[in-house]
Design a protein around this motif. Sequence first.
Motif, PDB file in Angstrom:
ATOM      1  N   UNK A  91      -6.939  -0.903  -8.108  1.00  0.00           N
ATOM      2  CA  UNK A  91      -6.693  -0.411  -9.471  1.00  0.00           C
ATOM      3  C   UNK A  91      -6.789   1.102  -9.627  1.00  0.00           C
ATOM      4  N   UNK A  92      -7.572   1.738  -8.758  1.00  0.00           N
ATOM      5  CA  UNK A  92      -7.926   3.141  -9.035  1.00  0.00           C
ATOM      6  C   UNK A  92      -7.419   4.159  -8.014  1.00  0.00           C
ATOM      7  N   UNK A  93      -6.895   3.698  -6.875  1.00  0.00           N
ATOM      8  CA  UNK A  93      -6.621   4.652  -5.784  1.00  0.00           C
ATOM      9  C   UNK A  93      -5.129   4.732  -5.471  1.00  0.00           C
ATOM     10  N   UNK A  94      -4.650   5.954  -5.283  1.00  0.00           N
ATOM     11  CA  UNK A  94      -3.292   6.182  -4.774  1.00  0.00           C
ATOM     12  C   UNK A  94      -3.383   7.159  -3.610  1.00  0.00           C
ATOM     13  N   UNK A  95      -2.830   6.781  -2.466  1.00  0.00           N
ATOM     14  CA  UNK A  95      -2.828   7.677  -1.303  1.00  0.00           C
ATOM     15  C   UNK A  95      -1.523   8.474  -1.333  1.00  0.00           C
ATOM     16  N   UNK A  96      -1.650   9.786  -1.152  1.00  0.00           N
ATOM     17  CA  UNK A  96      -0.505  10.697  -1.321  1.00  0.00           C
ATOM     18  C   UNK A  96      -0.332  11.596  -0.091  1.00  0.00           C
TER      19      UNK A  96
END
Length: 388
Positions: A91-96
């Motif tokens: 729900x909270x993490x996006x890897x960029x």
Amino acid sequence: MSLHSRVADRVRYFPDSAIRVMSELASQHGAVNLAQGFPDFSAPEELKQAAVQAIRADWNQYANTAGSPRLRQALADKARWFNGMDVDPDLHITVTCGATEAMFATILALINPGDQVIVLQPFYENYAPDTLIAGAQPVYVSLHAPHFTFDPDELRAAFASGARAIIINNPNNPTGRVFTRAELQTIADLCLEYDAFAITDEIYEHLVYVDRPHTSLATLPGMAERTVTISGLSKTYSVTGWRLGYTLAAPDLTRAIRNAHDLITVGTAAPLQEAATIALNFPRAYYAQLGADYVRRRAILVTALRGAGLACDDPEGAYYVMADFSALGFEDDWQFARYLTEQIGVACVPGSSFYAPASLGKHFVRFCFCKKEETLRAASERLAQLNR
Ligand code: GLN
């Protein structure tokens, strides 16, 4: 079509990256490059091995757009033990692609054209262009020299003018400041009072040299819902070229950030994400060693700079020194930076590139100390010639 109209207005006025210009000048003149902040020492061996193995194990196709599930789980564990944040990987993490993309995706996801965004200055060179690309207006609030502290009244005035968000970088590039809890509380109080977002770039979170722990702004009461925390692997594991960054944010913000991220890059390198989980599970001793190594590097550079007649505080964190060269009698920062690179053989970044208007930074230059001790010693010997 005239030459000018062949490129879009939004990029026409962006200056060339001063960091890159100085890095190129350094290589032309064989100068020690203390301009661009990247380590010249190896990344941890286990991490490199893990990347080789991940490629052999055929992690060769698109990664999950939000980020490898294994990496997101490892990041959630790290957010808990290190940052004190309760984070759900789904729900909270996006890897960029690096903290750079994290910041850009966040601004595109949260900021409307016409909005105002507070940028504390001196600022890392991407923040203002990111804001401008989103059609928003940066509002600059100064960290005042010599100790780079903000005036709470000036900050309040910027919030009162209607800002939708504030961008902070803590520990700070280029000043090395680590904000105190009281300073962070002032920022948090204003975000709550004026219903603004905080976008906090904490990429240097493990590089803190003062006797206070790194505090994530999102952990201050009331801030979790309105803060996007940005960090990455580049600095902590000395892999700036792997381009692994991430955002931690509330589920609704994360959904928007993931959509922006999907459009910008789809995802970051799949095998490197798999490998990175190894690094996140390094024993705690790794971080103590990293800090101790940087304290030694900092001492070498700061001693050399002061010996050469530049004035600076001991940076409290990150791996930069913002130094004042006024005593040396040069006209401005570009003249000094070019002289230092071409004649003395040490490259730095002109301070004006971190300010708007640029003239505010004309007495400063930035040096980085993410280099082998022998590199820093070579730079020190060259800097000693400045005083002769
Ligand atoms: N973060 C690094 C610096 O500030 C590198 C940035 C860059 O290459 N633009 O030097």
